[in-house]
Design a protein around this motif. Structure first.
Motif, PDB file in Angstrom:
ATOM      1  N   ARG A 129       0.818  -1.215   0.000  1.00  0.00           N
ATOM      2  CA  ARG A 129       0.000   0.000   0.000  1.00  0.00           C
ATOM      3  C   ARG A 129       0.856   1.271   0.000  1.00  0.00           C
ATOM      4  N   GLN A 130       2.172   1.107  -0.219  1.00  0.00           N
ATOM      5  CA  GLN A 130       3.103   2.232  -0.335  1.00  0.00           C
ATOM      6  C   GLN A 130       3.165   3.060   0.960  1.00  0.00           C
ATOM      7  N   ILE A 131       3.036   2.345   2.092  1.00  0.00           N
ATOM      8  CA  ILE A 131       3.104   3.012   3.405  1.00  0.00           C
ATOM      9  C   ILE A 131       4.443   2.662   4.044  1.00  0.00           C
ATOM     10  N   GLN A 132       5.189   3.651   4.451  1.00  0.00           N
ATOM     11  CA  GLN A 132       6.496   3.416   5.086  1.00  0.00           C
ATOM     12  C   GLN A 132       6.300   2.980   6.530  1.00  0.00           C
ATOM     13  N   ALA A 133       6.872   1.826   6.858  1.00  0.00           N
ATOM     14  CA  ALA A 133       6.745   1.299   8.226  1.00  0.00           C
ATOM     15  C   ALA A 133       7.740   1.977   9.137  1.00  0.00           C
TER      16      ALA A 133
END
Length: 272
Positions: A268-272
């Motif tokens: 989802r192109q979310i940086q952890a």
């Protein structure tokens, strides 16, 4: 229907059961009919739909909110009340040294809301309700408001059974004979069961929990490119990791689920 709602609100104000400021707010200015639609159950054979009636904008929307406000405090007072997954995990952590032969079970009421007779539901609600003179409706007024909502307009129970499978089967037969329309189904095991978003497993007389997700869960977290404020997506990794830490009782399960979460976030192109 709108006229009935308006008349009941006016009567309740007249006898002093509710404030004159509250009464007019129970009647929507331009009520509309409810809208019927189906939510597809794509995980069920035959793709059955769950029937839903949207009450937004209907004549009973406001009194539904009002009655909900009145009876909400009754539910947490029940001994069997489980607020959420965190509350459930806290409760079962207190259980230790379960005897050999213990079964973990979940009971599901088949189509609960459509099978509760309106009169019995109203009687149960008004029986537990304690009115405050001059501030809340009387029991009689509450019953009439509930009747308007119900006539003009799936519950799951976790259980630890220590008496063997034969007596559990007998128990199920007994509770299914109590009422002509309310029926229970059971899922039980000596090893593990699913409840809420947890998998509860029996190990050495104690209970351990791990994350449970339905096969239909696509983990479609909010995309960073959405028009929501940036903090909405920035908080997703932390909130989801905190949820995993609360649910996973073992470090090994937490590490495994955290790795899965990282993969879902990356998609989802979310940086952890």
């Amino acid at each position: 229907m709108a006229r009935q709602t308006e008349q009941k609100a006016a009567t309740t104000v007249c006898i002093g059961s509710i404030s004159p400021k509250v009464g007019p707010n129970l009647v929507p200015p331009d009520p509309k009919p409810g809208r019927y639609y189906l939510l597809p159950k794509i995980h069920k054979d035959g793709n059955f739909g769950r029937p839903i009636i949207s009450g937004n904008g209907t004549a009973t929307e406001k009194i539904s909110e009002f009655v909900d406000l009145l009876i909400q405090p009754l539910v947490p007072a029940l001994p069997s009340y489980v607020k959420d997954t965190t509350d459930f995990i806290r409760k079962i952590k207190e259980l230790k040294d379960l005897p050999a032969g213990t079964l973990l079970a979940t009971l599901d009421v088949s189509s609960l809301h459509t099978n509760i007779p309106n009169s019995e539901g109203i009687a149960a609600g008004t029986s537990a309700f304690q009115p405050t003179p001059g501030k809340t409706p009387t029991k009689k007024d509450l019953a009439e408001l509930m009747d308007l909502i119900l006539t003009c307009n799936n519950l799951v129970i976790f259980m630890i059974w220590t008496h063997g499978e034969e007596k559990l089967t007998s128990f199920m037969e007994q509770i299914n004979s109590f009422h002509p329309t309310i029926k229970f189904t059971a899922d039980f095991s000596a090893d593990s069961v699913h409840f809420l978003d947890t998998t509860v497993t029996m190990k050495n007389g104690s209970l351990e929990t791990d994350l449970f997700t339905k096969p239909t869960d696509k983990h479609n977290f909010l995309l960073p490119t959405s028009c929501h404020p940036p903090h909405c997506t920035k908080n997703i990794p932390y909130s989801q990791a905190l949820r995993l830490r609360r649910i996973c009782s073992s470090d090994a399960d937490f590490t495994s689920r955290a790795e899965e979460l990282s993969e879902h976030l990356e998609k989802r192109q979310i940086q952890a």
